[in-house]
Design an enzyme around this catalytic site. Sequence first.
Site, PDB file in Angstrom:
ATOM      1  N   GLU A  52      37.918  23.716  32.621  1.00  0.00           N
ATOM      2  CA  GLU A  52      36.661  24.262  33.120  1.00  0.00           C
ATOM      3  C   GLU A  52      35.886  24.939  32.001  1.00  0.00           C
ATOM      4  OE1 GLU A  52      37.881  24.975  37.739  1.00  0.00           O
ATOM      5  OE2 GLU A  52      38.305  26.605  36.362  1.00  0.00           O
ATOM      6  N   CYS A  68      30.906  29.333  27.813  1.00  0.00           N
ATOM      7  CA  CYS A  68      32.293  29.804  27.746  1.00  0.00           C
ATOM      8  C   CYS A  68      33.176  28.555  27.835  1.00  0.00           C
ATOM      9  CB  CYS A  68      32.547  30.754  28.915  1.00  0.00           C
ATOM     10  SG  CYS A  68      34.267  31.241  29.072  1.00  0.00           S
ATOM     11  N   CYS A  98      47.671  27.235  30.019  1.00  0.00           N
ATOM     12  CA  CYS A  98      47.938  28.230  28.979  1.00  0.00           C
ATOM     13  C   CYS A  98      49.424  28.576  29.015  1.00  0.00           C
ATOM     14  CB  CYS A  98      47.103  29.485  29.235  1.00  0.00           C
ATOM     15  SG  CYS A  98      47.211  30.691  27.891  1.00  0.00           S
ATOM     16  N   CYS A 143      49.951  35.866  30.755  1.00  0.00           N
ATOM     17  CA  CYS A 143      49.319  37.162  31.058  1.00  0.00           C
ATOM     18  C   CYS A 143      49.288  37.245  32.583  1.00  0.00           C
ATOM     19  CB  CYS A 143      47.901  37.223  30.503  1.00  0.00           C
ATOM     20  SG  CYS A 143      47.846  37.049  28.724  1.00  0.00           S
ATOM     21  N   CYS A 172      46.009  36.744  34.963  1.00  0.00           N
ATOM     22  CA  CYS A 172      45.070  35.654  34.652  1.00  0.00           C
ATOM     23  C   CYS A 172      45.432  34.374  35.419  1.00  0.00           C
ATOM     24  CB  CYS A 172      45.108  35.389  33.147  1.00  0.00           C
ATOM     25  SG  CYS A 172      44.038  34.041  32.643  1.00  0.00           S
ATOM     26  N   CYS A 215      35.717  35.666  34.219  1.00  0.00           N
ATOM     27  CA  CYS A 215      36.861  35.780  33.310  1.00  0.00           C
ATOM     28  C   CYS A 215      38.174  35.719  34.066  1.00  0.00           C
ATOM     29  CB  CYS A 215      36.854  37.145  32.615  1.00  0.00           C
ATOM     30  SG  CYS A 215      35.846  37.222  31.188  1.00  0.00           S
TER      31      CYS A 215
HETATM   32  N1  SAH Z   1      43.387  33.420  25.681  1.00  0.00           N
HETATM   33  C1  SAH Z   1      42.174  34.054  25.314  1.00  0.00           C
HETATM   34  C2  SAH Z   1      40.947  33.545  26.033  1.00  0.00           C
HETATM   35  C3  SAH Z   1      41.005  33.313  27.509  1.00  0.00           C
HETATM   36  S1  SAH Z   1      40.837  34.630  28.653  1.00  0.00           S
HETATM   37  C4  SAH Z   1      42.304  35.547  25.472  1.00  0.00           C
HETATM   38  O1  SAH Z   1      43.263  35.993  26.076  1.00  0.00           O
HETATM   39  O2  SAH Z   1      41.449  36.267  24.971  1.00  0.00           O
HETATM   40  C5  SAH Z   1      39.280  35.361  28.417  1.00  0.00           C
HETATM   41  C6  SAH Z   1      39.252  36.846  28.802  1.00  0.00           C
HETATM   42  O3  SAH Z   1      39.400  37.053  30.211  1.00  0.00           O
HETATM   43  C7  SAH Z   1      40.384  37.644  28.170  1.00  0.00           C
HETATM   44  O4  SAH Z   1      39.908  38.863  27.700  1.00  0.00           O
HETATM   45  C8  SAH Z   1      41.322  37.864  29.340  1.00  0.00           C
HETATM   46  O5  SAH Z   1      42.170  38.947  29.124  1.00  0.00           O
HETATM   47  C9  SAH Z   1      40.333  38.072  30.456  1.00  0.00           C
HETATM   48  N2  SAH Z   1      40.899  37.905  31.791  1.00  0.00           N
HETATM   49  C10 SAH Z   1      41.926  37.113  32.161  1.00  0.00           C
HETATM   50  N3  SAH Z   1      42.144  37.213  33.478  1.00  0.00           N
HETATM   51  C11 SAH Z   1      41.231  38.089  33.958  1.00  0.00           C
HETATM   52  C12 SAH Z   1      40.924  38.584  35.263  1.00  0.00           C
HETATM   53  N4  SAH Z   1      41.591  38.171  36.337  1.00  0.00           N
HETATM   54  N5  SAH Z   1      39.895  39.455  35.388  1.00  0.00           N
HETATM   55  C13 SAH Z   1      39.179  39.828  34.317  1.00  0.00           C
HETATM   56  N6  SAH Z   1      39.417  39.395  33.071  1.00  0.00           N
HETATM   57  C14 SAH Z   1      40.424  38.539  32.888  1.00  0.00           C
END
Ligand code: SAH
Length: 398
Positions: free
Chosen positions: A138, A151, A158, A162, A165, A383
């Site tokens: 996406e 974006c 991935c 985390c 996410c 995000c």
């Molecule tokens: N792997 C990279 C890029 C992808 S995530 C990274 O971790 O930076 C892009 C951003 O969204 C990151 O800052 C991540 O921590 C944040 N993110 C992930 N899940 C989220 C959520 N449920 N709510 C808000 N931000 C989130």
Amino acid sequence: MIKGREIKENNSSFPFTYRDDLRWVKSQFLKFEIFQFPNPYLCLVENQKKDIRKLSLTELEEFFVAQGEKKFRAKQVYEWLWNKSLKNFDDMSNLSLSTRELLKNHFSINHIQVDLMQHSSDGTIKNAVKLFDDKIVESVLIPTTKRITACVSSQVGCSLDCNFCATARLKRMRNLTPGEIYDQVVAIKEEAETYFQRPLTNIVFMGMGEPLLNYANVIEAIDKITAPEGLGMAPRRITLSTVGIPKMIRKMADDDVKFNLAISLHSAINETRSRLMPINDTNPLEDLGDALKHWYHKTKRKVTYEYVIWEGVNDDERHARALAKFCKIIPSKVNIIQYNPIDEGEFRQAKPEAVELYVRILESQGIIAKVRKSRGQDIDAACGQLANKNEVAQLSSI
Ligand code: SAH
């Protein structure tokens, strides 16, 4: 026949993230050529033509010369492929029919297809993008008064787990090729022109995947995006967001990259950060801080920390003060981003008072802190929500 080298390049510089992928097994068979008998897998791979966009300009020139054609044809084809983003050889109108046939016989153009486009009530557009092997990633167009930001994703799924996410739930399936990353930008650039009559101004690697675990392909895509024979965008308009892998941050600094760096920090206390992001177990904040010093020493560019505040997790003064301290390691600013719920799970966005506490503490120490509004939540484009409801992506895993 695809050679081992190509398979390796095509995949990860971090083999440990790749072993869960059945393709790895397939590539090992191919690499050592242990199949001496007819094998359906092998036939499938043999019949696949090479993606022409994996060739550099020099390799394309070598191809034309070896085929008894003029060397300058390579430049023409290269421009069609990158600058004009053509999806098939028949449209390369300055080539003779026989040259087009020659290309068709040897190569494919593995262009992405926007399979589904969703429009949010706030103007955000989310593309579900189909890849040549039917996998889905996406990408999102985010319009604001001043900017239109793309974006983009760097991996299918991935590997990083985390636990707040949505993409992490998909696990990692494969790396995107430079062409696939580039195509996402082109698709959003076209949508910006069609739906907003405005140019694309910024690109963030904040979609699916961890860009530093697909480093070579991400760098090659950025090279194409910034090259005059590509999209000619300024590198300072591009931001790579990472969980913060110290070794790769050092490498980026040594490679003298010109784009911006954002770190998904979410806590400046090891214990909390490891709970949120298991990568922190093996790459603690001390190592991250050292790598960031190296980054700043080499690039002289400040870094952005992305930070979500969750109720009962990091919404207290101790965490806010730890962040302020971490921010002093090198010049930096903080984007406090809203939590976008991905399910009924354990995480809840902190109360506004907690956000205010953070801003007050950071600002009192001279650190710029911006509270970012979430965009595209109604279409799961915010995000961390990418792939949340995209069952297709899950089904198309190997
Ligand atoms: N792997 C990279 C890029 C992808 S995530 C990274 O971790 O930076 C892009 C951003 O969204 C990151 O800052 C991540 O921590 C944040 N993110 C992930 N899940 C989220 C959520 N449920 N709510 C808000 N931000 C989130």
